[in-house]
Motif scaffolding. Structure first.
Motif, short mmCIF file in Angstrom:
data_model
loop_
_atom_site.label_atom_id
_atom_site.label_comp_id
_atom_site.label_asym_id
_atom_site.label_seq_id
_atom_site.Cartn_x
_atom_site.Cartn_y
_atom_site.Cartn_z
N ASP A 45 -26.97 47.79 -33.31
CA ASP A 45 -28.14 47.03 -32.88
C ASP A 45 -27.73 45.81 -32.07
OD1 ASP A 45 -29.86 48.82 -34.07
OD2 ASP A 45 -30.10 47.63 -35.91
N ILE A 46 -26.70 45.11 -32.53
CA ILE A 46 -26.24 43.91 -31.82
C ILE A 46 -25.66 44.28 -30.46
CG2 ILE A 46 -24.53 42.06 -31.89
CD1 ILE A 46 -24.97 42.05 -34.97
N LEU A 47 -24.80 45.29 -30.43
CA LEU A 47 -24.19 45.71 -29.16
C LEU A 47 -25.24 46.23 -28.18
CD1 LEU A 47 -20.97 47.50 -30.43
CD2 LEU A 47 -21.08 45.39 -29.10
N LEU A 48 -26.22 46.97 -28.67
CA LEU A 48 -27.27 47.49 -27.79
C LEU A 48 -28.10 46.35 -27.21
CD1 LEU A 48 -28.66 50.01 -26.64
CD2 LEU A 48 -30.12 49.98 -28.66
N ALA A 49 -28.45 45.38 -28.04
CA ALA A 49 -29.24 44.25 -27.56
C ALA A 49 -28.46 43.45 -26.52
CB ALA A 49 -29.64 43.36 -28.73
N ALA A 90 -27.71 49.11 -13.19
CA ALA A 90 -27.39 48.09 -14.18
C ALA A 90 -27.33 48.68 -15.58
CB ALA A 90 -28.42 46.96 -14.11
N VAL A 91 -28.29 49.54 -15.91
CA VAL A 91 -28.28 50.17 -17.25
C VAL A 91 -27.09 51.11 -17.39
CG1 VAL A 91 -29.55 51.75 -18.75
CG2 VAL A 91 -30.75 49.88 -17.63
N GLY A 92 -26.75 51.83 -16.32
CA GLY A 92 -25.59 52.71 -16.36
C GLY A 92 -24.29 51.95 -16.61
N LYS A 93 -24.13 50.82 -15.91
CA LYS A 93 -22.93 50.00 -16.13
C LYS A 93 -22.89 49.44 -17.55
CE LYS A 93 -22.71 48.61 -11.33
NZ LYS A 93 -23.02 47.54 -10.37
N ALA A 94 -24.04 48.99 -18.03
CA ALA A 94 -24.09 48.43 -19.38
C ALA A 94 -23.77 49.49 -20.43
CB ALA A 94 -25.46 47.81 -19.64
N PHE A 95 -24.31 50.69 -20.27
CA PHE A 95 -24.05 51.75 -21.25
C PHE A 95 -22.62 52.26 -21.15
CE2 PHE A 95 -28.32 53.43 -22.91
CZ PHE A 95 -28.72 52.13 -23.18
N PHE A 96 -22.02 52.19 -19.97
CA PHE A 96 -20.61 52.55 -19.83
C PHE A 96 -19.75 51.65 -20.71
CE2 PHE A 96 -16.53 51.97 -17.63
CZ PHE A 96 -16.07 53.28 -17.64
N PHE A 97 -19.98 50.34 -20.62
CA PHE A 97 -19.21 49.41 -21.45
C PHE A 97 -19.62 49.49 -22.92
CE2 PHE A 97 -18.69 47.47 -17.23
CZ PHE A 97 -17.31 47.50 -17.18
N LEU A 98 -20.88 49.83 -23.17
CA LEU A 98 -21.34 50.01 -24.55
C LEU A 98 -20.62 51.18 -25.22
CD1 LEU A 98 -23.34 49.29 -26.86
CD2 LEU A 98 -24.91 50.92 -25.81
N SER A 99 -20.39 52.24 -24.48
CA SER A 99 -19.67 53.40 -25.05
C SER A 99 -18.24 53.02 -25.43
CB SER A 99 -19.69 54.58 -24.08
OG SER A 99 -18.97 54.28 -22.92
N PHE A 100 -17.59 52.19 -24.63
CA PHE A 100 -16.24 51.74 -24.99
C PHE A 100 -16.28 50.81 -26.20
CE2 PHE A 100 -15.08 53.13 -20.73
CZ PHE A 100 -13.90 53.78 -21.02
N VAL A 102 -18.46 50.90 -28.69
CA VAL A 102 -18.71 51.71 -29.88
C VAL A 102 -17.46 52.52 -30.24
CG1 VAL A 102 -20.08 53.63 -30.78
CG2 VAL A 102 -21.18 51.78 -29.56
N ALA A 103 -16.77 53.05 -29.24
CA ALA A 103 -15.52 53.77 -29.51
C ALA A 103 -14.49 52.82 -30.13
CB ALA A 103 -14.97 54.40 -28.24
N GLY A 104 -14.44 51.60 -29.62
CA GLY A 104 -13.53 50.62 -30.20
C GLY A 104 -13.88 50.27 -31.63
N TYR A 105 -15.17 50.26 -31.95
CA TYR A 105 -15.60 49.99 -33.33
C TYR A 105 -15.05 51.07 -34.26
CZ TYR A 105 -18.58 49.49 -37.39
OH TYR A 105 -19.03 49.35 -38.67
#
Length: 108
Positions: A45-49, A90-100, A102-105
């Motif tokens: 939730d925090i990372l998505l926000a 912008a959303v694509g770039k944000a979700f690209f970094f979000l995937s990394f 979450v994988a890091g988590y």
């Protein structure tokens, strides 16, 4: 973190005199892996926000730059197309970094 599974065995008694070679013994084995995901969903939730706020800021900046270079009326079909495409980028770039993130988590 991925923890090793916890194995709990339950033994039951069976009368050995009643077992014959012609009649098989019914045995059951059941496995259930569980993990508490509450900390993951809180982090998600925090990372998505954060990533959506970052995407919004990137979109606002890109539209500011687009409007500064543009000499036509403020809102028309070209502007709406640019707004949609800039938002998708912008959303694509944000979700690209979000995937990394979450994988890091999961792997750290």
């Amino acid at each position: 973190r991925i923890f090793p599974p916890l194995l709990t065995l339950t033994y039951a008694a069976h009368d050995a005199a009643s077992v014959t070679a012609a009649e098989p013994v019914d045995l059951k084995f059941k496995v259930l892996y569980t993990i508490d995901l509450s900390s993951f969903w809180k982090a998600w939730d925090i990372l998505l926000a954060v990533s959506l706020v970052w995407a919004g800021l990137m979109w606002l900046f890109s539209m500011f730059v687009y409007n500064r270079r543009r000499r036509s009326p403020p809102v028309d079909r070209d502007w709406l197309g640019a707004a949609v495409l800039n938002a998708a980028g912008a959303v694509g770039k944000a979700f690209f970094f979000l995937s990394f993130a979450v994988a890091g988590y999961w792997f750290v």
